[in-house]
Motif scaffolding. Structure first.
Motif, mmCIF file in Angstrom:
data_model
loop_
_atom_site.group_PDB
_atom_site.id
_atom_site.type_symbol
_atom_site.label_atom_id
_atom_site.label_comp_id
_atom_site.label_asym_id
_atom_site.label_seq_id
_atom_site.Cartn_x
_atom_site.Cartn_y
_atom_site.Cartn_z
ATOM 1 N N LEU A 30 30.043 102.823 106.350
ATOM 2 C CA LEU A 30 29.517 104.069 105.801
ATOM 3 C C LEU A 30 29.399 105.065 106.942
ATOM 4 C CD1 LEU A 30 26.752 102.895 103.303
ATOM 5 C CD2 LEU A 30 29.227 102.997 103.014
ATOM 6 N N SER A 90 26.039 106.250 112.675
ATOM 7 C CA SER A 90 27.329 105.742 112.189
ATOM 8 C C SER A 90 28.397 105.808 113.274
ATOM 9 C CB SER A 90 27.775 106.498 110.935
ATOM 10 O OG SER A 90 27.941 107.883 111.186
ATOM 11 N N LEU A 93 25.240 100.626 99.257
ATOM 12 C CA LEU A 93 26.146 99.497 99.455
ATOM 13 C C LEU A 93 26.712 99.008 98.129
ATOM 14 C CD1 LEU A 93 24.088 97.601 102.185
ATOM 15 C CD2 LEU A 93 26.304 98.736 102.518
ATOM 16 N N VAL A 152 26.526 99.256 107.355
ATOM 17 C CA VAL A 152 25.732 100.472 107.222
ATOM 18 C C VAL A 152 24.878 100.584 108.478
ATOM 19 C CG1 VAL A 152 23.932 99.253 105.893
ATOM 20 C CG2 VAL A 152 24.060 101.753 105.827
ATOM 21 N N SER A 188 16.447 100.963 103.685
ATOM 22 C CA SER A 188 17.591 100.333 104.344
ATOM 23 C C SER A 188 17.090 99.664 105.605
ATOM 24 C CB SER A 188 18.657 101.388 104.673
ATOM 25 O OG SER A 188 19.727 100.825 105.401
ATOM 26 N N ASP A 231 19.595 95.096 103.582
ATOM 27 C CA ASP A 231 21.048 95.265 103.634
ATOM 28 C C ASP A 231 21.799 93.974 103.960
ATOM 29 O OD1 ASP A 231 20.352 97.900 103.233
ATOM 30 O OD2 ASP A 231 20.652 98.493 105.315
ATOM 31 N N CYS A 247 27.601 92.432 103.451
ATOM 32 C CA CYS A 247 27.128 93.686 104.033
ATOM 33 C C CYS A 247 26.286 93.413 105.273
ATOM 34 C CB CYS A 247 26.323 94.485 103.007
ATOM 35 S SG CYS A 247 27.300 94.951 101.550
#
Length: 475
Positions: A162, A169, A258, A275, A289, A294, A304
């Motif tokens: 993501l 990120s 997700l 993520v 999160s 996650d 994930c």
């Protein structure tokens, strides 16, 4: 419930865990094809219909009267950039379950679905346990399915990330760049499906595509009405008093974002989906999160990962700085809370990122931030006067900056003065002075007893007028 024959417990039945029951439709000839005969006088949510047409997913949802206020009445829709018609129904249902299950758990409601991937059902069990442990107001609930499907998919060797182009990120890309992850951008949360946000979405697509082209990566774009499908203003009105942020940020977005990717990940053969972490070890905030959310999310063939939780934000900037020095001297970051076509250079997040870049040995103006040493005075004034609405996460991030500043030799008198002030500042007091105004709290409190149709009409209009007034005042 008379329409449901005997159940077999498939997975955990401990307190605060989803209990998934599978129904053998051959065991009772009266068993309906769908849950259309279900008595909705009890607190319940029914996933009535899931369809895939080309690249478009659509689902219909029914709820008991007490839960209607938390849904807008729209069908749930998501648009992918790959065909999903060949994705099994048990996987296609994952995106909508990922949005409605937290709402159900907040109301002690049960959720009914025809079929679901067994791996994801087990994931919901784990995620609910984590969320209920985190939030006292969550009551939990039960997931009922006519069939749990052990969907199998061969390993595809692909991964996804993501991606927004921000610090978190970008750091995750740096750490996993050898995997050449597909960069996934999502429209539906911070960028709404409304036409008014078309430009923002175009800017994000362009930025992600440019980054992908520069690094030899593929992109994936997902557009969903997941928040307009939910009556987010009503969720905010009911639960804002329990959380530090909004509903989706504090409760729903780890599982929600997700889970939204499941059909696309299945179609693309993604074995791993990352993520990026917002917080880090040692920060115990009620946030939607986290690793204990996650890392539990999974479905047929895909696991994930909550990534870079072992690094503070400043350490993530250090990792980016090392990458810039070694491979990407012109890399640009985008973190602004005001603009999507660059950084405004004046909001709290822009200033905070610019200071962090300097502490990692980088010149902010080289990486997307117009910043002068004189700006340190503006940052101090804004913090002291409570101009920015800050939460506990910002408090920890400024504390992270303070810790690094104590180890760093200032490069100018302005920087030295700011770091000296920050060293003695009461960060808790700065956060408390920036909390939302009383008018917001009164509106949310009143809305809890307001009919949903009235509140969902009035709140956006009030917010728009309030925002316009604030813009006028700030000129």
């Amino acid at each position: 419930m008379d329409c449901i024959p005997e159940f077999e417990t498939i997975n955990g039945s401990d307190a605060f865990c989803t209990r998934l029951y599978s129904v053998d439709s051959t065991a009772n000839s009266a068993q309906p094809t769908l849950w259309r005969d279900l008595d909705l006088t009890m607190s319940s949510i029914v996933i009535d219909h899931v369809s895939a047409d080309g690249t478009t997913l659509e689902c219909d949802v029914r709820t008991s009267p007490a839960l209607e206020r938390f849904f807008s009445g729209e069908s749930f829709r998501t648009e992918y950039d790959v065909p999903i018609e060949d994705v099994p129904d048990a996987v296609l249902v994952i995106p909508v379950l990922a949005q409605v299950c937290p709402v159900a758990w907040a109301n002690g409601a049960d959720v009914y679905v025809d079929e679901v991937d067994a791996t994801f059902a087990a994931a919901l069990d784990d995620v609910q346990a984590s969320l209920c442990s985190m939030h006292d107001f969550l009551e939990g609930g039960t997931l009922y399915a006519k069939e749990t499907v052990d969907v199998q998919r061969e390993a595809g060797g692909e991964s996804g990330l993501l991606f927004t182009g921000g610090v978190d990120s970008t750091c995750s890309y740096v750490r996993h760049r050898e995997e050449e992850p597909t960069l996934i951008s999502i429209r539906g949360w911070t960028i709404t499906p409304d036409a008014a946000d078309d430009d923002k979405w175009d800017h994000l697509r362009s930025r992600a595509s440019s980054f992908a082209d520069d690094h030899g990566l593929e992109t994936a774009f997902v557009e969903s009405n997941m928040l307009s499908f939910l009556a987010h203003p009503m969720l905010l009105a009911h639960y804002k008093r329990h959380v530090d942020g909004a509903w989706y940020s504090s409760v729903g977005h780890g599982l929600g974002l997700l889970g939204l990717c499941a059909p696309m990940a299945y179609a693309r053969g993604m074995d791993d989906l990352y993520v990026a972490a917002t917080h880090w070890e040692g920060i115990d905030l009620e946030w939607g999160s986290r690793p204990d959310i996650d890392d539990h999310v999974r479905w047929a063939g895909t696991q994930c990962h909550h990534d870079s939780y072992d690094l503070t934000r400043q350490e993530r900037l250090d990792a980016i700085a090392d990458y810039i020095e070694a491979e990407a001297p012109a890399l640009q970051l985008q973190t602004c809370n005001v603009r999507m076509d660059g950084n405004c250079g004046e909001c709290e997040k822009c200033y905070r990122t610019a200071v962090g870049l300097r502490l990692s040995g980088l010149e902010p103006t080289d990486h997307g931030y117009q910043f002068e040493h004189e700006d340190y005075r503006e940052i101090r004034t804004a913090l002291e006067e409570g101009r920015w609405v800050l939460g506990q996460d910002e408090r920890y991030m400024w504390e992270d900056i303070r810790d690094r500043a104590r180890e760093t030799e200032p490069s100018s008198p302005d920087e030295a003065a700011f770091f000296a002030w920050l060293d003695d500042a009461d960060l808790d007091e700065l956060v408390s002075e920036s909390r939302s105004p009383l008018s917001h709290r009164i509106l949310h409190a009143g809305a809890r007893n307001t009919p949903a149709r009235v509140y969902n009409t009035v709140y956006p209009a009030w917010r728009s007028a309030k925002s316009g007034l604030q813009r006028v005042r700030s000129r």
